[in-house]
Design a protein around this motif. Sequence first.
Motif, PDB file in Angstrom:
ATOM      1  N   ASN A 159     -11.554 -10.962  21.375  1.00  0.00           N
ATOM      2  CA  ASN A 159     -11.035 -11.537  20.143  1.00  0.00           C
ATOM      3  C   ASN A 159      -9.654 -12.143  20.306  1.00  0.00           C
ATOM      4  O   ASN A 159      -8.912 -11.766  21.192  1.00  0.00           O
TER       5      ASN A 159
ATOM      6  N   ASN B 198      -5.409 -13.631  15.016  1.00  0.00           N
ATOM      7  CA  ASN B 198      -6.195 -13.644  13.788  1.00  0.00           C
ATOM      8  C   ASN B 198      -5.690 -12.643  12.749  1.00  0.00           C
ATOM      9  O   ASN B 198      -5.816 -12.853  11.554  1.00  0.00           O
ATOM     10  N   TYR B 199      -5.133 -11.519  13.221  1.00  0.00           N
ATOM     11  CA  TYR B 199      -4.748 -10.445  12.295  1.00  0.00           C
ATOM     12  C   TYR B 199      -3.331 -10.602  11.728  1.00  0.00           C
ATOM     13  O   TYR B 199      -2.940  -9.867  10.834  1.00  0.00           O
TER      14      TYR B 199
ATOM     15  N   ARG C 189      -2.633 -10.984   7.974  1.00  0.00           N
ATOM     16  CA  ARG C 189      -2.992  -9.899   7.057  1.00  0.00           C
ATOM     17  C   ARG C 189      -1.770  -9.096   6.620  1.00  0.00           C
ATOM     18  O   ARG C 189      -1.874  -8.236   5.764  1.00  0.00           O
TER      19      ARG C 189
ATOM     20  N   GLU D  66     -13.933 -16.717  10.382  1.00  0.00           N
ATOM     21  CA  GLU D  66     -13.237 -15.435  10.292  1.00  0.00           C
ATOM     22  C   GLU D  66     -12.629 -15.015  11.627  1.00  0.00           C
ATOM     23  O   GLU D  66     -11.675 -14.253  11.661  1.00  0.00           O
ATOM     24  N   ALA D  67     -13.201 -15.506  12.742  1.00  0.00           N
ATOM     25  CA  ALA D  67     -12.678 -15.139  14.058  1.00  0.00           C
ATOM     26  C   ALA D  67     -11.492 -16.020  14.435  1.00  0.00           C
ATOM     27  O   ALA D  67     -10.791 -15.744  15.402  1.00  0.00           O
TER      28      ALA D  67
ATOM     29  N   LEU E  42     -13.720  -8.569  10.553  1.00  0.00           N
ATOM     30  CA  LEU E  42     -13.333  -9.958  10.304  1.00  0.00           C
ATOM     31  C   LEU E  42     -13.754 -10.412   8.907  1.00  0.00           C
ATOM     32  O   LEU E  42     -13.224 -11.378   8.372  1.00  0.00           O
ATOM     33  N   GLY E  43     -14.756  -9.743   8.347  1.00  0.00           N
ATOM     34  CA  GLY E  43     -15.261 -10.173   7.047  1.00  0.00           C
ATOM     35  C   GLY E  43     -16.244 -11.328   7.157  1.00  0.00           C
ATOM     36  O   GLY E  43     -16.383 -12.115   6.224  1.00  0.00           O
ATOM     37  N   CYS E  44     -16.932 -11.421   8.272  1.00  0.00           N
ATOM     38  CA  CYS E  44     -17.969 -12.449   8.405  1.00  0.00           C
ATOM     39  C   CYS E  44     -19.288 -11.864   7.915  1.00  0.00           C
ATOM     40  O   CYS E  44     -19.364 -10.703   7.539  1.00  0.00           O
TER      41      CYS E  44
ATOM     42  N   ARG F   3     -11.175  -6.102   2.518  1.00  0.00           N
ATOM     43  CA  ARG F   3     -12.251  -5.702   3.433  1.00  0.00           C
ATOM     44  C   ARG F   3     -12.545  -4.206   3.327  1.00  0.00           C
ATOM     45  O   ARG F   3     -13.630  -3.759   3.631  1.00  0.00           O
TER      46      ARG F   3
ATOM     47  N   PRO G 191     -18.761  -9.308  16.073  1.00  0.00           N
ATOM     48  CA  PRO G 191     -17.809  -9.981  16.969  1.00  0.00           C
ATOM     49  C   PRO G 191     -16.592  -9.140  17.336  1.00  0.00           C
ATOM     50  O   PRO G 191     -15.883  -9.479  18.283  1.00  0.00           O
ATOM     51  N   VAL G 192     -16.313  -8.077  16.589  1.00  0.00           N
ATOM     52  CA  VAL G 192     -15.203  -7.216  16.995  1.00  0.00           C
ATOM     53  C   VAL G 192     -15.689  -5.848  17.486  1.00  0.00           C
ATOM     54  O   VAL G 192     -14.903  -4.922  17.637  1.00  0.00           O
TER      55      VAL G 192
END
Lengths: 317, 340
Positions: free
Chosen positions: A58, A62-63, A66, A215-216, B232-234, B283, B318-319
Motif C-alpha cells: 500500500n 493514503n492515510y 485522515r 480509495e487506495a 480503505l473503505g472500498c 469507517r 487491498p490492505v
Amino acid sequence: MSELIAKLKSEIKRLFDEDVVDVVIAFKKADSPLRPQPAFYRKGDSLEDLEYNSLCQNNLANYLTRYPHETRIGIVVRGCESRSVNALVVEKQHPRENLFKIGIPCQGIVDLRKIVKQTGEDVSGYKEDQEKISVVFKNKEYQFDRKDVLHDSCLRCVHPNPVNPDVLLGDPLPEGDPGVLRQAVESFEALTKQERYTWFQQEAERCIRCYACREACPMCYCTECFVDHNPPRWTESTISPAGTQAWHIIRAFHQTGRCTSCGACERACPMDIKMTYLTDKLNEDMLNQYDFAPGMDDTTQPPFASFNLDDKNRFVA
Amino acid sequence: MMYILEKKKLNKILSTWAQEHEVFVPQKVEEYSQFLPYTEDSELALKSPHNTRYPPKALFLPQSEVMLKFNNRTQKYEEVNTTPKSRLVFGVRPCDAKAFRLLDTVFDAEDYADPYWKAKRDATILIGIGCEVPPSTCFCTTVGGGPFNQDGLDAILTELEGSYLVQILTEKAETLFASLSPATIEQEKQVEAIQTKAHDSMSPAFETDGLKQKLDQIFESSYWDKISESCLGCGICTFLCPTCFCFDIVDEVQRKERVRNWDTCMFRIYSQEASGHNPRPTRRERTRQRLMHKYSYWLDHIDEIGCTGCGRCVRYCPVGLDIRAMLRTANTHESEAVHA
C-alpha cells in the motif's frame, strides 16, 4: 531486511521518546506472512510486529489525510510515497512541519499475482534479498529473480529513493531509466485509434465500481467524489459502458500532474484492470509541456492547480 | 444415486445441456475467474482450489439490473421481463451455493418474494463441485459449511483421477446425468475419504460460540477503531461477498430506465441522508456494520451466520484485512466503558 527493520524500530522509538510525533504510519506483520498490513503506532505501543519488506503493497501516504493538521505524523516512505506526501503537502493536506518522513530506498513491490501464477495459490513462506525472492508452495521452495516478480509500476519506477526525507534508512539506489517508464505509454500509443479504444474498453468495462483504485490512492482524498455526487448525478452508477468509461477517464484526468505513479490503484483492483497507462501518459505530457513532475518537492503547485498573474499563457485575459 | 462423469466427456455433456439450458461455467478472465455462458470455445476454470473471484450471486442479483423502462411515447412504465430460459450453473462451490439459500431468506421470504430474484432462482439448476484441497484463506467449516457441503445444490461433483463422481441431490438434477454409468462401491468409498479428508484439513478459524453476544456487547467499544484503522473503505469485500445483497435503486434518466445496482455499507454515501446527516460517518461504523450484519443481525433474523467462509474478502482485501483475525480479536476483546 532484519537489519533495516531494527533501524526502523529504533528510529520510531526515538521519535516517540523525543516527542517528535504523535503517530507513526508503517507496516506490521499479519497472520499471513504474505500480507503485511498498514499499521498505526502511538507512544507506548509495542513495535514487536513492525514489518518492512517488498510485500508491503500500500501507499501509506493514503492515510495522511485522515488526521487533523495538528497531528504530528511520522510516516515510512519509499520513493513513490515520499512524492505522494510532497504532493499532499503542496495541496495543503497536511503541514510539512507536522510530518516526519522516515525514508527507505525502495527495491520495488513484489506482485504476488505474478508469483502465484507460476507456483499456485496458497504460497506460505517468504524470503527476499537484493536479487532474489523465494516462496514456499506445497513444501517446495520456489525462487524468482526480483525483476521478474515486481509490480509493473515498480519496474517502471524512475525515483526509487525518497525525496527530501527527514531521515534516510539504507543506502540510496541508482535512479531508474525514464525510457522504461515510457514503455507502457509507448505500447499503447503504437496502437491505432480503434485499437486504443478497444483496449481502453476492455479494461474499463470490467470495472465493478468498487472504487478500490480511488480509495487506495493518496491523491483521491475528496470528501465527495464526483461519482458520489447527487444531485445532479455527474455519471451513471449503473454498470454500463458509459458509466464505467466515464469513471476511468475522469479519474485519470483528475490525477494529471498529481499522480506519482505508485501503482497502488492497479494493485488494489480486484478485476486486474490496467490504469497506469493513462496516468503515466498524462504525467508525461506534464513533464514535456510544463517541465513538471509531481512530488519532486513540497512547494511547487502542479501546473493545472496554479494560478499566476504572470502566466505566460494569457488566454484568460 | 451416484454417477461417474469422465473428464473427457465433460464438454460433450455441457454441449448437450446447452441445447436446452443456458449453461454457465467458471471461466478465466485476465488472472481471475467468473461464471460466463458456456460455448464450445469456453476454457473451463475448474482447477482452482477455491471459488471464482467474481461471485456467482451476480447470476441472480446482477450488479446492475433494469427493473422498469419508461416509454416516452406512451408516457408509461413498461415492465422488463427478467425471467430467463432454463439455466444450469456448473461448477458452483458449496460456499456460494449455501449463500444462495441464505439469500432466499431475503429475496424469497414468506411475506415478500422479489420477482427478479425468484424467477432466476426457479429457472436454475445448480451443479456444484467440492473443494478437495481448501486453501488457507477459506473457512467454511468454521461457519457451519464444508468443502463438500450439499446445502443449496442439486448435484455435487468430487474430482477423481480422470473423472468426477456425481452425487445427485435433488430431482432437478436427476435426468441430467442419467446417460452416465453408475459409480462403483469402491469409487463411492474413495469419494467419501476425499470429502472427509478435505473437511478435516480445515481447522476452526475462530470461535463462533458466544460471538454474537460478544459483538453485541462491544458495539460501542474502541475495538472498532482499531480494526477499521487501515480499512480503505472500498467495496471489494462486500461486492465480492456471496451473501452481501444490498442494492440501490436509481433512475438512469437519460436511458429512461429504473435500475437496481449493488450497493455497499462500506461506502460513505450508502448511509448518507438527504439532510446531510450520516448515521455511519466513519469507517469505524461502516466496518462495524459489515461484521455485525454477518455475525449478529443475520442470527437475529434466521439464527444463522450470514457468512459462508468463502474467503473472498480475505483474499482480495487491498490492505490485507482478514475477517477471521478481526473476529478472533473481538472474542478476546475486554469489554470496556462506553466509547466516548
